[in-house]
Design an enzyme around this catalytic site. Sequence first.
Site, mmCIF file in Angstrom:
data_model
loop_
_atom_site.group_PDB
_atom_site.id
_atom_site.type_symbol
_atom_site.label_atom_id
_atom_site.label_comp_id
_atom_site.label_asym_id
_atom_site.label_seq_id
_atom_site.Cartn_x
_atom_site.Cartn_y
_atom_site.Cartn_z
ATOM 1 N N GLU A 91 -3.514 -6.320 -16.751
ATOM 2 C CA GLU A 91 -4.366 -5.180 -17.120
ATOM 3 C C GLU A 91 -3.547 -4.084 -17.791
ATOM 4 O O GLU A 91 -3.963 -3.500 -18.794
ATOM 5 C CB GLU A 91 -5.049 -4.611 -15.869
ATOM 6 C CG GLU A 91 -6.206 -5.456 -15.370
ATOM 7 C CD GLU A 91 -6.741 -4.982 -14.020
ATOM 8 O OE1 GLU A 91 -7.909 -5.259 -13.748
ATOM 9 O OE2 GLU A 91 -6.002 -4.337 -13.250
ATOM 10 N N GLY A 103 -8.445 3.916 2.615
ATOM 11 C CA GLY A 103 -8.604 3.032 1.450
ATOM 12 C C GLY A 103 -9.918 2.281 1.561
ATOM 13 O O GLY A 103 -10.787 2.618 2.378
ATOM 14 N N GLY A 159 -6.142 5.203 7.669
ATOM 15 C CA GLY A 159 -6.207 4.724 6.289
ATOM 16 C C GLY A 159 -7.592 4.897 5.699
ATOM 17 O O GLY A 159 -8.571 4.362 6.224
ATOM 18 N N GLY A 209 -10.569 -0.549 2.865
ATOM 19 C CA GLY A 209 -10.775 -1.124 4.194
ATOM 20 C C GLY A 209 -11.221 -0.088 5.202
ATOM 21 O O GLY A 209 -12.234 -0.274 5.901
ATOM 22 N N VAL A 231 0.134 9.120 10.186
ATOM 23 C CA VAL A 231 0.315 8.533 11.518
ATOM 24 C C VAL A 231 1.752 8.022 11.609
ATOM 25 O O VAL A 231 2.172 7.169 10.824
ATOM 26 C CB VAL A 231 -0.716 7.412 11.766
ATOM 27 C CG1 VAL A 231 -0.385 6.647 13.039
ATOM 28 C CG2 VAL A 231 -2.106 8.023 11.866
HETATM 29 C C1 LIG Z 1 -3.297 -1.525 -9.547
HETATM 30 C C2 LIG Z 1 -4.222 -2.277 -8.620
HETATM 31 C C3 LIG Z 1 -5.321 -2.940 -9.150
HETATM 32 C C4 LIG Z 1 -6.179 -3.632 -8.289
HETATM 33 N N1 LIG Z 1 -7.265 -4.272 -8.825
HETATM 34 C C5 LIG Z 1 -8.135 -4.899 -8.010
HETATM 35 C C6 LIG Z 1 -9.312 -5.532 -8.526
HETATM 36 O O1 LIG Z 1 -9.557 -5.527 -9.732
HETATM 37 N N2 LIG Z 1 -10.140 -6.145 -7.651
HETATM 38 C C7 LIG Z 1 -9.894 -6.178 -6.303
HETATM 39 O O2 LIG Z 1 -10.678 -6.754 -5.556
HETATM 40 N N3 LIG Z 1 -8.801 -5.582 -5.797
HETATM 41 C C8 LIG Z 1 -7.921 -4.959 -6.598
HETATM 42 N N4 LIG Z 1 -6.802 -4.365 -6.096
HETATM 43 C C9 LIG Z 1 -6.543 -4.490 -4.660
HETATM 44 C C10 LIG Z 1 -7.340 -3.485 -3.865
HETATM 45 O O3 LIG Z 1 -7.251 -2.198 -4.459
HETATM 46 C C11 LIG Z 1 -6.738 -3.474 -2.475
HETATM 47 O O4 LIG Z 1 -6.924 -4.768 -1.929
HETATM 48 C C12 LIG Z 1 -7.425 -2.463 -1.591
HETATM 49 O O5 LIG Z 1 -7.277 -1.168 -2.132
HETATM 50 C C13 LIG Z 1 -6.787 -2.534 -0.205
HETATM 51 O O6 LIG Z 1 -7.487 -1.631 0.597
HETATM 52 P P1 LIG Z 1 -6.850 -1.159 1.941
HETATM 53 O O7 LIG Z 1 -7.848 -0.246 2.567
HETATM 54 O O8 LIG Z 1 -6.372 -2.321 2.720
HETATM 55 O O9 LIG Z 1 -5.534 -0.365 1.544
HETATM 56 P P2 LIG Z 1 -5.339 0.902 0.595
HETATM 57 O O10 LIG Z 1 -6.434 1.034 -0.395
HETATM 58 O O11 LIG Z 1 -3.927 0.815 0.113
HETATM 59 O O12 LIG Z 1 -5.482 2.126 1.593
HETATM 60 C C14 LIG Z 1 -4.528 2.392 2.575
HETATM 61 C C15 LIG Z 1 -4.657 3.846 2.936
HETATM 62 O O13 LIG Z 1 -3.870 4.072 4.088
HETATM 63 C C16 LIG Z 1 -3.210 5.314 3.948
HETATM 64 N N5 LIG Z 1 -2.030 5.253 4.799
HETATM 65 C C17 LIG Z 1 -1.038 4.346 4.762
HETATM 66 N N6 LIG Z 1 -0.145 4.577 5.743
HETATM 67 C C18 LIG Z 1 -0.596 5.660 6.408
HETATM 68 C C19 LIG Z 1 -0.109 6.403 7.529
HETATM 69 N N7 LIG Z 1 1.012 6.061 8.171
HETATM 70 N N8 LIG Z 1 -0.809 7.476 7.939
HETATM 71 C C20 LIG Z 1 -1.944 7.842 7.311
HETATM 72 N N9 LIG Z 1 -2.448 7.183 6.261
HETATM 73 C C21 LIG Z 1 -1.789 6.104 5.808
HETATM 74 C C22 LIG Z 1 -2.901 5.431 2.460
HETATM 75 O O14 LIG Z 1 -2.744 6.791 2.069
HETATM 76 C C23 LIG Z 1 -4.147 4.791 1.859
HETATM 77 O O15 LIG Z 1 -5.146 5.733 1.552
HETATM 78 C C24 LIG Z 1 -5.927 -3.670 -6.905
HETATM 79 C C25 LIG Z 1 -4.823 -2.984 -6.383
HETATM 80 C C26 LIG Z 1 -3.982 -2.295 -7.222
HETATM 81 C C27 LIG Z 1 -2.800 -1.556 -6.643
#
Ligand SMILES: Cc1cc2nc3c(=O)[nH]c(=O)nc-3n(C[C@H](O)[C@H](O)[C@H](O)COP(=O)(O)OP(=O)(O)OC[C@H]3O[C@@H](n4cnc5c(N)ncnc54)[C@H](O)[C@@H]3O)c2cc1C
Length: 246
Positions: free
Chosen positions: A179, A17, A15, A19, A83
């Site tokens: 938003e 993202g 991932g 995180g 994955v």
């Molecule tokens: C529209 C929207 C607005 C938001 N606004 C805010 C805000 O204003 N402030 C704030 O603090 N937070 C906000 N958030 C929340 C914030 O964006 C998320 O909490 C954050 O992006 C989570 O990060 P993450 O790394 O956990 O997951 P993600 O950012 O979702 O990343 C997960 C990654 O894993 C990859 N992935 C998933 N499964 C697999 C797999 N099986 N194999 C390979 N890759 C995989 C995906 O492609 C992705 O790139 C918002 C979210 C959204 C959707």
Amino acid sequence: MAQGTSPRKQVVIVGGGLGGLAVARALRHARAWVMLIDRSNHHLFQPLLYQVATSVLSPGQIGWPIREMFKRQPNTTAVMGEVTGVDKERRRVFVTSLDRRDVPVEYDYLVMATGVRHSYFGHQEFERFAPGLKTLADAVAIRNRILTAFEQAEAEEDPTRHRDLLTLVFVRAGPTGVELAAALAVMIRSTLKSEFRRIDPRSARIILVDMADRVLGAFSSILSAAAALLRLQSQGVEVMLGHGCS
Ligand SMILES: Cc1cc2nc3c(=O)[nH]c(=O)nc-3n(C[C@H](O)[C@H](O)[C@H](O)COP(=O)(O)OP(=O)(O)OC[C@H]3O[C@@H](n4cnc5c(N)ncnc54)[C@H](O)[C@@H]3O)c2cc1C
């Protein structure tokens, strides 16, 4: 995909993202090989998705190539692949990429940072009518759907159909719904208002529905009231609270 015979530990992060990137960056000085695997080759900044969905930003403005982000971090490599499974006993994940299926990749440490999916409150059948907003594809689909509604209305001779076409409903008054609704109201008033002749874009109804009794329920009641009254209603967004789906 193993990187040489170095005794360094292999850390696999699934991932790219917020995180996954944070973990990879924190390991920049670690004695480890880091492999960041994501199904797409770019990091997506999700908080700005609503701006793409309302045509304020283009998709390229909220996505960055993961590989480029780590070009100055020699212990880290980015792999584009999905994955598909984890073998905890043998410490390996399986990766499907463009031309190979279920390739085993070994790890010493595994970080799963795969994010979450949006929820339809147990009504998965709603998805084909109402896309979520988690990916660039979702944002572009919403943008196209909104713009197409205005185009259809302008081409529609029957004015009684205009109201149907220009009624846009957003479900859930959390941050994303608020938003989206507010940004759309601004877009209509600033950009679209003078671009149509048969319809008045300002006649569009933007309705924000939530079963809760206030918008932005996770925030303080002061912020919630400010968002609802000062911003949304003054922009012409109709807020319908206490309405669930069945
Ligand atoms: C529209 C929207 C607005 C938001 N606004 C805010 C805000 O204003 N402030 C704030 O603090 N937070 C906000 N958030 C929340 C914030 O964006 C998320 O909490 C954050 O992006 C989570 O990060 P993450 O790394 O956990 O997951 P993600 O950012 O979702 O990343 C997960 C990654 O894993 C990859 N992935 C998933 N499964 C697999 C797999 N099986 N194999 C390979 N890759 C995989 C995906 O492609 C992705 O790139 C918002 C979210 C959204 C959707």
